[in-house]
Design a protein around this motif. Structure first.
Motif, PDB file in Angstrom:
ATOM      1  N   LEU A  43       0.828  -1.206   0.000  1.00 16.72           N
ATOM      2  CA  LEU A  43       0.000   0.000   0.000  1.00 16.72           C
ATOM      3  C   LEU A  43       0.864   1.258   0.000  1.00 16.72           C
ATOM      4  N   LEU A  44       1.907   1.273   0.817  1.00 15.73           N
ATOM      5  CA  LEU A  44       2.807   2.427   0.856  1.00 15.73           C
ATOM      6  C   LEU A  44       3.467   2.638  -0.502  1.00 15.73           C
ATOM      7  N   SER A  45       3.915   1.560  -1.131  1.00 11.16           N
ATOM      8  CA  SER A  45       4.564   1.686  -2.435  1.00 11.16           C
ATOM      9  C   SER A  45       3.605   2.237  -3.476  1.00 11.16           C
ATOM     10  N   PRO A  97       2.030  -2.722  -7.641  1.00 11.44           N
ATOM     11  CA  PRO A  97       1.144  -1.549  -7.708  1.00 11.44           C
ATOM     12  C   PRO A  97       1.621  -0.495  -8.695  1.00 11.44           C
ATOM     13  N   ALA A  98       2.955  -0.358  -8.886  1.00 11.22           N
ATOM     14  CA  ALA A  98       3.454   0.628  -9.843  1.00 11.22           C
ATOM     15  C   ALA A  98       3.064   0.260 -11.268  1.00 11.22           C
ATOM     16  N   SER A  99       3.187  -1.020 -11.615  1.00  9.60           N
ATOM     17  CA  SER A  99       2.827  -1.447 -12.969  1.00  9.60           C
ATOM     18  C   SER A  99       1.332  -1.298 -13.204  1.00  9.60           C
ATOM     19  N   ILE A 375      -4.788   3.308  -5.293  1.00  6.47           N
ATOM     20  CA  ILE A 375      -5.854   2.320  -5.390  1.00  6.47           C
ATOM     21  C   ILE A 375      -5.290   0.983  -5.868  1.00  6.47           C
ATOM     22  N   SER A 376      -4.266   1.012  -6.704  1.00  4.06           N
ATOM     23  CA  SER A 376      -3.587  -0.229  -7.075  1.00  4.06           C
ATOM     24  C   SER A 376      -2.939  -0.871  -5.851  1.00  4.06           C
ATOM     25  N   GLY A 377      -2.332  -0.044  -4.992  1.00  5.89           N
ATOM     26  CA  GLY A 377      -1.730  -0.554  -3.767  1.00  5.89           C
ATOM     27  C   GLY A 377      -2.751  -1.163  -2.832  1.00  5.89           C
TER      28      GLY A 377
END
Length: 451
Positions: A43-45, A97-99, A375-377
């Motif tokens: 989530l943090l990332s 989450p970045a991708s 939201i991805s995280g």
């Protein structure tokens, strides 16, 4: 690459233990160090990608993952390998989450976004499938270190490609708001403690002091996180995003579905190897057709979602998946490949191919570009926490059923695995009906997702 790495390590663990002379505790921490770092930082990332640039955070994750692969390949003892796996956990928590955030931010059209998410999910699936198959082959013929070194050229290619291609797509902020350090500390500690508590259930009872203290610490920090986020001016996670029923219900369904699906994957692998007597290489090849089915169906799922919305394919996928799990659970101890593995896995993987992309689509529906990483995280954190909880819960069911079973060792194991699989199927069916609460496409259009 992340999913490939996970599948490879699960296949090569027995070989790694023999090669490095690891104790059981050391072998457990090879797995646990990854899971704790991965789950705690997702989530943090995801939020950091929104604050500091999705391209920059993504490339940093690639650098760290590639370095961790080299470090693990040269490991000579347990602590070196555990350190490498922790680095993989941190980098995996950055990359996933970045991708997904990059994809969500890249498409304004909902149908194009859903198609891209389906391809993203299919890529994860094929990574896991190739890891299971190629991991067994590489381990048997070139040794377990080759399974880590193979990530080096892949990581280098991705770094070159990402540096050249992502630069023109990433959205950059002119001003970066201050990072909510108290909130970040609480969410990382809370999620890590929750996962640590579920991991500890392998050796400690549910009512033990270890379990109760670990879960209490998790609840305390998660409650503190909610309190901090509700009062700070620049929260790490603006709580108003959960006012969106699409996001809140999508993530709840994803959390519960992940508990059953992750446990099923583990139990089926154990069933194939320990009851049917397949070697790691043969087990990986046995699951290859089902993995390819999941891959193809996941890509095609976007077409179904475009016609009907994500809710109906998700429910059909969950029910189909549950039927495949029940079929596997009813297979006799002594059975041939097609009746015991191939056809049940085809049905199960058909349901998985429908379910996995729809879980991501519903959990991120209507996500604003500015909060794509966040939201991805959230979505990936829910999936990972659910997976950790599911393994702990359903492995406990397997162990209890095995203790009360009688017969040959294979029959005892089969009884335990069947109990775990049937329980997972029941949870999956219940989740399919819970998915009715996810808003339809028409309802989503009337819903405003907070910025």
């Amino acid at each position: 690459m992340v999913q490939f790495d996970n599948a490879v390590v699960s296949i090569t663990l027995p070989t790694i233990q023999r090669s490095l002379g690891l104790e059981v505790s050391g072998l457990q921490w090879v797995v646990n160090s990854y899971n704790l770092a991965f789950a705690g930082l997702l989530l943090l990332s995801g939020r950091l990608t929104d604050l500091f640039g999705r391209r920059e955070v993504f490339l940093a994750g690639l650098w760290l993952f590639t370095f961790g692969s080299v470090l693990g390949g040269f490991a000579q003892n347990d602590w070196q390998l555990i350190t490498a796996r922790a680095a993989h956990g941190v980098s995996g928590a950055i990359l996933l989450p970045a991708s997904l955030g990059l994809i969500i931010a890249a498409y304004r059209d909902k149908h194009q976004r859903n198609r891209a998410i389906s391809i993203w999910g299919a890529a994860s699936i094929i990574g896991g499938v190739t890891g299971a198959v190629l991991g067994g082959v590489l381990t048997e013929h070139l040794g377990w270190r080759s399974t880590l070194f193979i990530c080096l050229p892949v990581g280098c290619v991705l770094l070159v490609f990402g540096t050249r291609r992502l630069a023109r797509r990433a959205a950059q902020r002119t001003e970066t708001p201050p990072l909510d350090l108290p909130g970040a500390l609480c969410i990382v500690t809370g999620v890590t403690s929750a996962v640590y508590a579920t991991i500890g259930l392998q050796d400690h009872a549910w009512g033990s002091a270890h379990t109760l203290v670990s879960f209490s610490v998790a609840l305390f920090f998660l409650a503190a996180f909610v309190l901090i986020e509700s009062r700070t001016e620049e929260p790490l996670v603006p709580l108003n995003i959960f006012r969106s029923r699409s996001i809140s219900m999508g993530n709840l369904v994803s959390l519960i579905a992940s508990t059953a699906m992750s446990a099923q994957v583990l139990i089926v692998v154990l069933y194939i190897q320990n009851v049917l007597g397949y070697s790691p290489q043969k087990a990986g090849l046995a699951e290859l057709p089902g993995g390819l089915t999941t891959f193809v169906v996941a890509i095609l799922t976007a077409r179904f979602v475009k016609r009907t919305g994500a809710r109906l394919p998700l429910m059909v996928g969950l029910l189909t998946y549950a039927a495949g799990v029940v079929w596997i659970a009813r297979v006799p101890v002594h059975s041939d490949y097609f009746s015991a593995v191939f056809w049940p896995m085809e049905l199960l993987c058909l349901g998985m191919g429908l379910t996995l992309p729809c879980l991501t689509i519903t959990a991120t529906a209507g996500a604003p570009r500015e909060s794509a990483g966040l939201i991805s995280g959230v979505a990936t954190t829910m999936r990972q926490v659910g997976s950790s909880m599911g393994v702990a819960i359903f492995v406990t069911i397997v162990a209890t059923a095995s203790e009360n079973a009688t017969g040959t060792p294979e029959a005892v194991l089969a009884t335990g695995y069947r109990s775990g699989l049937l329980a997972a199927a029941g949870v999956t069916v219940a989740t399919a009906f819970l998915a009715i609460a996810i808003p339809s496409d028409r309802q989503q259009k009337l819903e405003t997702v907070p910025q």
